[in-house]
Design a protein around this motif. Structure first.
Motif, PDB file in Angstrom:
ATOM      1  N   ALA A 436       0.948  -1.307   0.221  1.00 18.63           N
ATOM      2  CA  ALA A 436       0.116  -0.139  -0.268  1.00 18.63           C
ATOM      3  C   ALA A 436       1.443   1.333   0.277  1.00 18.63           C
ATOM      4  O   ALA A 436       1.710   1.940   0.416  1.00 18.63           O
ATOM      5  CB  ALA A 436      -1.005  -0.378   1.691  1.00 18.63           C
ATOM      6  N   PRO A 458      -2.174   4.289   8.874  1.00 20.99           N
ATOM      7  CA  PRO A 458      -2.719   3.936   8.195  1.00 20.99           C
ATOM      8  C   PRO A 458      -3.197   2.931   7.236  1.00 20.99           C
ATOM      9  O   PRO A 458      -3.421   2.359   7.229  1.00 20.99           O
ATOM     10  CB  PRO A 458      -3.858   5.116   7.891  1.00 20.99           C
ATOM     11  CG  PRO A 458      -3.790   6.062   8.641  1.00 20.99           C
ATOM     12  CD  PRO A 458      -3.084   5.832   9.271  1.00 20.99           C
ATOM     13  N   VAL A 459      -1.869   3.440   6.543  1.00 24.43           N
ATOM     14  CA  VAL A 459      -1.458   2.269   5.462  1.00 24.43           C
ATOM     15  C   VAL A 459      -0.711   1.527   5.455  1.00 24.43           C
ATOM     16  O   VAL A 459      -0.559   0.651   4.491  1.00 24.43           O
ATOM     17  CB  VAL A 459       0.148   3.518   4.762  1.00 24.43           C
ATOM     18  CG1 VAL A 459       1.179   3.911   5.097  1.00 24.43           C
ATOM     19  CG2 VAL A 459       0.253   3.296   3.144  1.00 24.43           C
ATOM     20  N   ASN A 461      -1.388  -0.121   8.836  1.00 26.09           N
ATOM     21  CA  ASN A 461      -2.733  -1.848   8.453  1.00 26.09           C
ATOM     22  C   ASN A 461      -3.413  -1.893   6.834  1.00 26.09           C
ATOM     23  O   ASN A 461      -3.316  -3.136   7.233  1.00 26.09           O
ATOM     24  CB  ASN A 461      -3.562  -0.510   9.377  1.00 26.09           C
ATOM     25  CG  ASN A 461      -5.483  -1.684   9.661  1.00 26.09           C
ATOM     26  OD1 ASN A 461      -5.400  -2.524  10.309  1.00 26.09           O
ATOM     27  ND2 ASN A 461      -6.455  -1.402   8.714  1.00 26.09           N
ATOM     28  N   LEU A 462      -3.351  -0.526   6.044  1.00 24.29           N
ATOM     29  CA  LEU A 462      -3.926  -1.160   4.669  1.00 24.29           C
ATOM     30  C   LEU A 462      -2.845  -2.144   4.143  1.00 24.29           C
ATOM     31  O   LEU A 462      -3.647  -3.511   4.103  1.00 24.29           O
ATOM     32  CB  LEU A 462      -4.280  -0.124   3.788  1.00 24.29           C
ATOM     33  CG  LEU A 462      -4.342  -0.135   2.806  1.00 24.29           C
ATOM     34  CD1 LEU A 462      -5.599  -0.822   2.426  1.00 24.29           C
ATOM     35  CD2 LEU A 462      -4.321   1.375   1.921  1.00 24.29           C
ATOM     36  N   ARG A 465      -3.484  -5.883   6.051  1.00 27.53           N
ATOM     37  CA  ARG A 465      -4.779  -6.783   5.314  1.00 27.53           C
ATOM     38  C   ARG A 465      -5.018  -7.093   3.946  1.00 27.53           C
ATOM     39  O   ARG A 465      -5.491  -8.077   3.975  1.00 27.53           O
ATOM     40  CB  ARG A 465      -6.299  -4.808   5.376  1.00 27.53           C
ATOM     41  CG  ARG A 465      -6.437  -4.964   6.705  1.00 27.53           C
ATOM     42  CD  ARG A 465      -7.015  -5.520   7.965  1.00 27.53           C
ATOM     43  NE  ARG A 465      -7.859  -6.175   8.012  1.00 27.53           N
ATOM     44  CZ  ARG A 465      -9.072  -5.900   7.839  1.00 27.53           C
ATOM     45  NH1 ARG A 465      -9.101  -4.842   8.814  1.00 27.53           N
ATOM     46  NH2 ARG A 465     -10.748  -6.540   7.541  1.00 27.53           N
ATOM     47  N   LEU A 466      -4.338  -6.041   3.104  1.00 25.22           N
ATOM     48  CA  LEU A 466      -4.694  -7.052   1.789  1.00 25.22           C
ATOM     49  C   LEU A 466      -3.710  -7.818   1.919  1.00 25.22           C
ATOM     50  O   LEU A 466      -3.692  -8.735   1.177  1.00 25.22           O
ATOM     51  CB  LEU A 466      -3.624  -5.743   1.068  1.00 25.22           C
ATOM     52  CG  LEU A 466      -4.204  -3.820   0.598  1.00 25.22           C
ATOM     53  CD1 LEU A 466      -3.142  -2.821   0.080  1.00 25.22           C
ATOM     54  CD2 LEU A 466      -5.141  -4.435  -0.461  1.00 25.22           C
ATOM     55  N   ASP A 480      -2.862  -1.169  -3.538  1.00 30.34           N
ATOM     56  CA  ASP A 480      -3.727  -0.880  -2.890  1.00 30.34           C
ATOM     57  C   ASP A 480      -3.868  -0.345  -4.894  1.00 30.34           C
ATOM     58  O   ASP A 480      -3.344  -0.229  -5.155  1.00 30.34           O
ATOM     59  CB  ASP A 480      -4.242   0.002  -2.022  1.00 30.34           C
ATOM     60  CG  ASP A 480      -2.990   0.986  -1.952  1.00 30.34           C
ATOM     61  OD1 ASP A 480      -1.499   0.228  -2.548  1.00 30.34           O
ATOM     62  OD2 ASP A 480      -3.134   1.828  -1.337  1.00 30.34           O
ATOM     63  N   MET A 509     -13.612  -2.717   8.787  1.00 36.12           N
ATOM     64  CA  MET A 509     -13.678  -0.806   7.832  1.00 36.12           C
ATOM     65  C   MET A 509     -14.724  -0.804   7.525  1.00 36.12           C
ATOM     66  O   MET A 509     -15.858  -1.098   6.902  1.00 36.12           O
ATOM     67  CB  MET A 509     -12.084  -0.985   6.743  1.00 36.12           C
ATOM     68  CG  MET A 509     -11.077  -1.684   7.232  1.00 36.12           C
ATOM     69  SD  MET A 509     -10.061  -1.768   5.832  1.00 36.12           S
ATOM     70  CE  MET A 509      -9.524  -0.440   5.527  1.00 36.12           C
ATOM     71  N   LEU A 513     -12.660  -0.483  -0.844  1.00 36.18           N
ATOM     72  CA  LEU A 513     -10.919  -0.100  -2.214  1.00 36.18           C
ATOM     73  C   LEU A 513     -11.132  -1.322  -3.083  1.00 36.18           C
ATOM     74  O   LEU A 513     -11.300  -1.709  -2.868  1.00 36.18           O
ATOM     75  CB  LEU A 513     -10.144   0.307  -0.852  1.00 36.18           C
ATOM     76  CG  LEU A 513      -9.810  -1.889  -0.249  1.00 36.18           C
ATOM     77  CD1 LEU A 513      -8.376  -1.971  -0.794  1.00 36.18           C
ATOM     78  CD2 LEU A 513      -9.192  -1.245   1.211  1.00 36.18           C
ATOM     79  N   LYS A 592     -10.827 -11.447   8.270  1.00 38.64           N
ATOM     80  CA  LYS A 592      -9.948 -10.859   7.950  1.00 38.64           C
ATOM     81  C   LYS A 592      -8.977 -12.039   7.368  1.00 38.64           C
ATOM     82  O   LYS A 592      -9.459 -13.432   7.100  1.00 38.64           O
ATOM     83  CB  LYS A 592      -8.960 -10.219   9.517  1.00 38.64           C
ATOM     84  CG  LYS A 592      -9.694  -9.248  10.008  1.00 38.64           C
ATOM     85  CD  LYS A 592      -8.597  -9.120  11.187  1.00 38.64           C
ATOM     86  CE  LYS A 592      -8.848  -7.883  11.774  1.00 38.64           C
ATOM     87  NZ  LYS A 592      -8.074  -7.591  12.744  1.00 38.64           N
TER      88      LYS A 592
END
Length: 592
Positions: A436, A458-459, A461-462, A465-466, A480, A509, A513, A592
């Motif tokens: 991300a 946040p990036v 965490n993103l 998650r990805l 992302d 979330m 996205l 998740k």
């Protein structure tokens, strides 16, 4: 300040140690102890604990000590020693005295003061060059052989006493931000001559104000006053700083006597030449010590940074980089999470060989780290069987997203190659990678007890998650939208390709996205052509728009080996190729 002097069975078995109020010390034969007595076999490895309190020294015999402590002629387990008194262990006597090195040096100013710059000292010739060189040949052993700061100070004092023939006393001195002077170690040529107190005025002048060698000479009748500057018998002293880094405040203090009154209040030419040569020798020693210690510090620092920074970043930082570059700050970064697949299963299978499993996991993390550093990334953290890396700090680069993707493809390629070899230790490991791009805080982050070079926001965490979504989306590398857009426009098709997979709402979330897949070039996977990728993305747009019949036909054109279609195709089939009435284009992930 109190000072403890140890006197063993022979003159070489002696030392002097300053004792700081409120501090505790251990005494014994163990060389790692601050008060080490290696020459006396009747002293146990850890024999006594000493503590300074209320102007006294409290001495306590430790339980493991084999021999008693004698104080006042009696064997005791503990005692309170006053300045001027002593205690004995084995064949060694320990005498306590007052040695204040932070007095303001009352009395008149020196009758002569000289400062020295390096150019002036270079022009001074030694009359005893052979002897000085012989002493200097010991300097590498003095520096490299010292295991502690205390041992280094002891060795330096001994070396200066040997090299400066007319020195009567030498001390290692230090100043703090309040210009208070501490004596870290001192010794005299004649141990029976008593303690000596370095001039606080001279020490501050040399270390804090001028940061160069300074020589003071006093009239003999002033030097004889015990409360003034040094002690009786000293009429000259100089101090040379050890300039390790900005703000360094320690140095070597040397004192002695000319042996006769000063004619006309000035140093005689002969003695003046000798003193200048002594200053040159001492400053030369200080300069070498400073250089070697700075190189040691630099090497330790660079060794620590090698696990985080790629060689190009280390080169860009340089040898004397500003450490403020590592302070946390907000910047654009590209974050990668790389996680092993199959770890839990292998942990169960390797329950009887956890060490072997750890070695394999370490090797897998080593593959990730190698390619991260190879492409200029920073390794931020290891979380079990996962690695965190980021690009864009400490230096901004437009290539950050591209280099992150290059590293991800190289990692995927390495694991794929391992699958082709039945005997490879990484054969049963697979990996998932999430990438991300966005704003974050990067730098030295942590608490006063522990600091890491990492990234926060946040990036991060993103990206995590990805990485987790790669399981559900059935692809090895997920991007992302921000990273995918940059890669599409700037990455060569010979390096990698990108396709949009779906619009999803991850569990927990609130914002949907667009998720994309990073693939290798067509040469690595000839079954999946660029036309296939175009058709797939066409199907994704039909799916988002609710045209599920068209989406199904586009996805159905993919080769059988392409697993990405297995994410959307079942959803379409379950609804008979018809989007629900409340369809908004987003797939809601169940977990998740």
């Amino acid at each position: 300040m109190l000072e403890l002097a140890a006197h063993g069975p022979s003159p070489e078995h002696e030392w002097h140690r300053p004792l700081i109020p409120g501090e505790s010390y251990e005494l014994g034969r163990d060389p790692r102890l601050p008060l080490c007595v290696p020459w006396d076999e009747r002293v146990s490895r850890k024999h006594a604990r000493l503590r300074v309190a209320n102007g006294h020294l409290l001495v306590e015999r430790l339980p493991q000590a084999a021999n008693p402590i004698f104080y006042g002629g009696r064997a005791v387990d503990e005692c309170g020693v006053k300045p001027g008194e002593h205690f004995v262990i084995g064949e060694t006597s320990f005498r306590l005295s007052e040695a204040a090195g932070d007095d303001p040096s009352p009395g008149p100013l020196p009758v002569e003061e000289l400062t020295f710059d390096r150019q002036e000292l270079r022009n001074i010739r030694f009359s005893d060059a052979d002897k000085r060189i012989e002493v200097l040949t010991r300097l590498p052993e003095v520096i490299w052989g010292a295991r502690t700061e205390t041992e280094l100070h002891e060795r330096l004092v001994d070396m200066i006493l040997t090299g400066v023939e007319h020195a009567e006393a030498v001390a290692i001195v230090q100043t703090d931000e309040h210009d208070a002077v501490r004596v870290l170690h001192w010794d005299r040529r004649r141990a029976t001559a008593g303690a000596f107190r370095p001039s606080a005025r001279l020490v501050n002048d040399a270390l804090a104000k001028r940061r160069r060698s300074v020589l003071h000479v006093w009239e003999t009748h002033f030097a004889a006053r015990v409360d003034y500057t040094a002690v009786a018998g000293f009429d000259w002293a100089y101090c040379s700083p050890v300039l390790e880094q900005p703000g360094s405040t320690w140095g070597v203090y040397v004192a002695g006597s000319l042996g006769a009154p000063l004619p006309d209040g000035r140093i005689p030419a002969t003695e003046g030449t000798q003193l200048r040569a002594d200053v040159k020798f001492t400053e030369f020693v200080c300069e070498i010590v400073s250089t070697v210690r700075r190189l040691n510090d630099l090497e330790r620092q660079r060794a620590g940074f090698r696990q985080f920074f790629a060689p190009p970043i280390l080169s860009a930082l340089g040898d004397d980089f500003d450490s403020r570059l590592l302070e946390p700050r907000e910047c654009d970064v590209t974050v990668m999470f790389c996680d092993l697949r199959g770890f839990s299963q292998q942990a169960e299978e390797a329950a009887d060989d956890l060490t072997g499993l750890l070695e394999r996991v370490s090797r897998a993390l080593g593959v990730m780290t190698h390619w991260i550093l190879h492409y200029g990334g920073v390794t931020g953290d290891f979380q079990g069987d996962a690695a965190l890396a980021f690009w864009g700090w400490p230096f901004h680069s437009d290539e950050s997203p591209i280099n992150a993707c290059r590293a991800a493809l190289a990692i995927r390629r390495s694991f794929a190659e391992a699958q082709e070899r039945p005997d490879h230790p990484l054969r049963n490991f697979r990996m998932g990678i999430g990438i991300a791009h966005g704003r974050a805080v990067a730098g030295k982050i942590g608490t006063s007890e522990q600091v890491k070079v990492t990234v926060f926001g946040p990036v991060v965490n993103l990206a995590s998650r990805l990485e987790g979504m790669t399981k559900q989306l059935r692809v090895p590398i997920a991007l992302d939208a921000a990273a995918a857009e940059i890669v599409r426009g700037r990455m060569s098709a010979d390096e990698g390709r990108v396709r949009k997979l779906a619009r999803v709402l991850p569990y927990g979330m609130e914002t949907a996205l667009d998720v994309h897949e990073l693939l290798g070039p067509a040469a690595e996977n000839p079954e999946l052509t660029d036309e296939h990728l175009r058709r797939y993305e066409e199907g994704v747009e039909h799916f988002i728009a609710g045209r599920w019949g068209e989406a199904y036909r586009s996805l159905h054109d993919m080769p059988a080996g392409d697993q990405a279609q297995d994410f959307l195709a079942p959803i379409i089939a379950q609804h008979n190729r018809t989007a629900p009435p409340d369809w908004d284009g987003t797939v809601r992930l169940p977990g998740k």
